[in-house]
Design a protein around this motif. Sequence first.
Motif, PDB file in Angstrom:
ATOM      1  N   ASP A   1      -9.984   9.688   7.193  1.00 39.40           N
ATOM      2  CA  ASP A   1      -8.718  10.216   7.714  1.00 39.40           C
ATOM      3  C   ASP A   1      -9.053  11.595   8.268  1.00 39.40           C
ATOM      4  O   ASP A   1      -9.156  12.565   7.530  1.00 39.40           O
TER       5      ASP A   1
ATOM      6  N   ASP B   1       6.451   9.401   4.344  1.00 39.35           N
ATOM      7  CA  ASP B   1       5.623   8.500   3.533  1.00 39.35           C
ATOM      8  C   ASP B   1       6.480   7.656   2.602  1.00 39.35           C
ATOM      9  O   ASP B   1       6.286   6.450   2.462  1.00 39.35           O
TER      10      ASP B   1
ATOM     11  N   THR C   1     -12.810   8.610  -1.217  1.00 41.14           N
ATOM     12  CA  THR C   1     -11.573   8.777  -0.442  1.00 41.14           C
ATOM     13  C   THR C   1     -10.352   8.761  -1.346  1.00 41.14           C
ATOM     14  O   THR C   1     -10.410   8.329  -2.499  1.00 41.14           O
ATOM     15  N   LYS C   2      -9.241   9.252  -0.800  1.00 42.06           N
ATOM     16  CA  LYS C   2      -7.973   9.267  -1.521  1.00 42.06           C
ATOM     17  C   LYS C   2      -6.881   9.083  -0.466  1.00 42.06           C
ATOM     18  O   LYS C   2      -6.855   9.841   0.509  1.00 42.06           O
ATOM     19  N   PRO C   3      -6.029   8.065  -0.603  1.00 38.03           N
ATOM     20  CA  PRO C   3      -5.029   7.801   0.434  1.00 38.03           C
ATOM     21  C   PRO C   3      -4.224   9.054   0.795  1.00 38.03           C
ATOM     22  O   PRO C   3      -3.832   9.817  -0.097  1.00 38.03           O
ATOM     23  N   THR C   4      -3.993   9.239   2.094  1.00 37.76           N
ATOM     24  CA  THR C   4      -3.223  10.357   2.687  1.00 37.76           C
ATOM     25  C   THR C   4      -3.940  11.704   2.660  1.00 37.76           C
ATOM     26  O   THR C   4      -3.402  12.687   3.166  1.00 37.76           O
TER      27      THR C   4
ATOM     28  N   ASN D   1      -7.060  -0.431   4.766  1.00 34.18           N
ATOM     29  CA  ASN D   1      -8.152  -0.566   3.794  1.00 34.18           C
ATOM     30  C   ASN D   1      -8.309  -2.018   3.330  1.00 34.18           C
ATOM     31  O   ASN D   1      -9.411  -2.568   3.308  1.00 34.18           O
TER      32      ASN D   1
ATOM     33  N   GLU E   1       0.676   6.420   3.299  1.00 36.71           N
ATOM     34  CA  GLU E   1       0.003   5.640   2.253  1.00 36.71           C
ATOM     35  C   GLU E   1       0.058   4.133   2.499  1.00 36.71           C
ATOM     36  O   GLU E   1      -0.933   3.428   2.341  1.00 36.71           O
TER      37      GLU E   1
ATOM     38  N   TRP F   1      -2.366   3.262   5.167  1.00 40.04           N
ATOM     39  CA  TRP F   1      -3.732   3.439   4.638  1.00 40.04           C
ATOM     40  C   TRP F   1      -4.145   2.196   3.856  1.00 40.04           C
ATOM     41  O   TRP F   1      -5.233   1.654   4.051  1.00 40.04           O
ATOM     42  N   HIS F   2      -3.274   1.719   2.959  1.00 34.42           N
ATOM     43  CA  HIS F   2      -3.625   0.555   2.130  1.00 34.42           C
ATOM     44  C   HIS F   2      -3.769  -0.714   2.978  1.00 34.42           C
ATOM     45  O   HIS F   2      -4.673  -1.523   2.748  1.00 34.42           O
TER      46      HIS F   2
END
Length: 635
Positions: free
Chosen positions: A397, A521, A418-421, A385, A378, A381-382
């Motif tokens: 992903d 994570d 989208t959705k993290p992870t 992003n 996560e 990802w952030h």
Amino acid sequence: MSNYHIKHLEEYYQVYRKSIREPENFWAEIAEEHFLWRKKWDKVLEWDFTKPAIKWFQGAQLNITENCIDRHLGTRANKTAILFEPNNPDEPAQHITYKQLSERVNQFANVLKEQGVKKGDRVCIYVPMIPELAIATLACARIGAIHSVVFAGFSAAALFSRINDSDCKIVITSDGSFRGKKSIDLKGIVDEALEDCAGVKTVLVVKRINSDIHMKEGRDQWLQPLLDKASKECVAETMEAEDPLFILYTSGSTGKPKGMVHTTAGYMVYSAYTFKNAFQYQENDVYWCTADIGWITGHSYIVYGPLANGATTVLFEGVPSYPDFGRFWEIIQKHKVTQFYTAPTAIRALAKHGTELVDQYDLSTLKVLGSVGEPINEEAWHWYNDTIGKKKSPIIDTWWQTETGGIMITPIPYVTPTKPTYATLPFIGVQPALMDENGQELKGNQVEGRLCIKFPWPSMARTIWGNHQRYKETYFSAYENMYFTGDGALRDEVGYYRITGRVDDVIIVSGHNLGTAPIEDAINEHPAVAESAIVGFPHDIKGSALYGYVTLKDIGESRDHNNLRKEINQLITDRIGPIAKLDKIQFSEGLPKTRSGKIMRRILRKIASNEMDNLGDISTLLNPEVVENIIENKL
């Protein structure tokens, strides 16, 4: 109706439903409308997972290079096909047009024929990330030879085992390679590998670093003089749909690598179709995948997928840290890159160096960011992003494998929220299933199990070279009539998939099944942590306990390590629960990784369990030296 380019969510669901309800009609339409065939197929699909035997587009005849090159010459002859960015930023980039690519592939194909290479022969390609690597693979495909690309960072022992396993007739290599400040003696590695390979009669050598190398009389030849004499015309060999296109080795958990065999027609259709949609590629985009062609990601998404769509694909010789950690961003600005596809390992390494290096460059051309190789955590990802995509370039992903040949679960940018992870939804035509320990399929949402695929897709590997029994045992024996991926996954309340890690990375602690990915994570959210890996080790009371290997950012090095251990376990308790706390936390300067950036948990597991005498060949790792360091500092 063309289903080739999906542009909104409703269309995704519509096309997906069609691909599941009428798979044969669906794939026949895609294949017919978007590719060149010498002869159409007699039958779209025949399959039996019990054998396993899978055949797509049976009876069809084609050549993949006509689809990747020749058919673009009428409309895209002067468009850049391959944009080569050298290791040294002061060396000019090369723009190879489709016309030039055609001529160079034909010349190379003619050289191979002159050296006695015939349809069905295996050719080992051990070349760094220079244009000749892509050209050599396409030249093999042009004449029907089966290419086996070996990543040009592997040791002589690893190279030997791959040449030997598939009985290669010829090796293509270079005098050496540049990697950041270093140069590597590839030819010396080939010489060592060939000491015991009687079958190899010819070695063709590309001149790249201009080093002084030993050329063995009667075996070794410089490539360029042969190319200079070769004709720029070469009629493409007619291939059957199920003729092998390439063998690609993936490391087996038992140590002996598995030569995955990918065939021609299905692989072409699926790699091209996934490329077009997963990256939402448009005609004048500049697409860059940072992988090496020595991996499946490079085969499918540097060479075949992009070129089959007439794309411009960037080929990068260097490393993300040379001359500094801003190199990726400098290249994106320089070439106005629109789609960028890299690994979480690279993202974490770059994030470690803050945003100062990013802020110097204009990344406004980026439209799509991709992640591949392992689930993206996560925090990474952030950062990707916010810092790279400025919250306007969707992150895909992507989950897939060497064995699958193409992307299997992914968001489609500007289509799938989208959705993290989360890898989100299955790609068109892919039918995932989550299975429990008893072999029952888990229906509905909010479930977690072992990820299987219950219906064939066109680009799946057909066998392991020379060992079909191993292919059956590895992928088709765990669950009846299913392809078992070896990964665990969960499906959330809306049907999105999250990969939780390899099933052999699921650790049972006091009867609880704990996936390593969510724990890692949680650890990686700690501001002092750069990266982590969790493994199980035997424990008298719990059965297994958790051992964490953690690398720190610069700010963590000066901190008190005992306090850091407490903070890390507190984070895990807060995010997952006290059951997932680590018994041991070892801080290390690095984690052992494959060349494609996967953390080798198998080695870490053996060290944690005191099985140091049985680590297998670590010479193929990106950083074998960290293994010694980890053993020395073991808790």
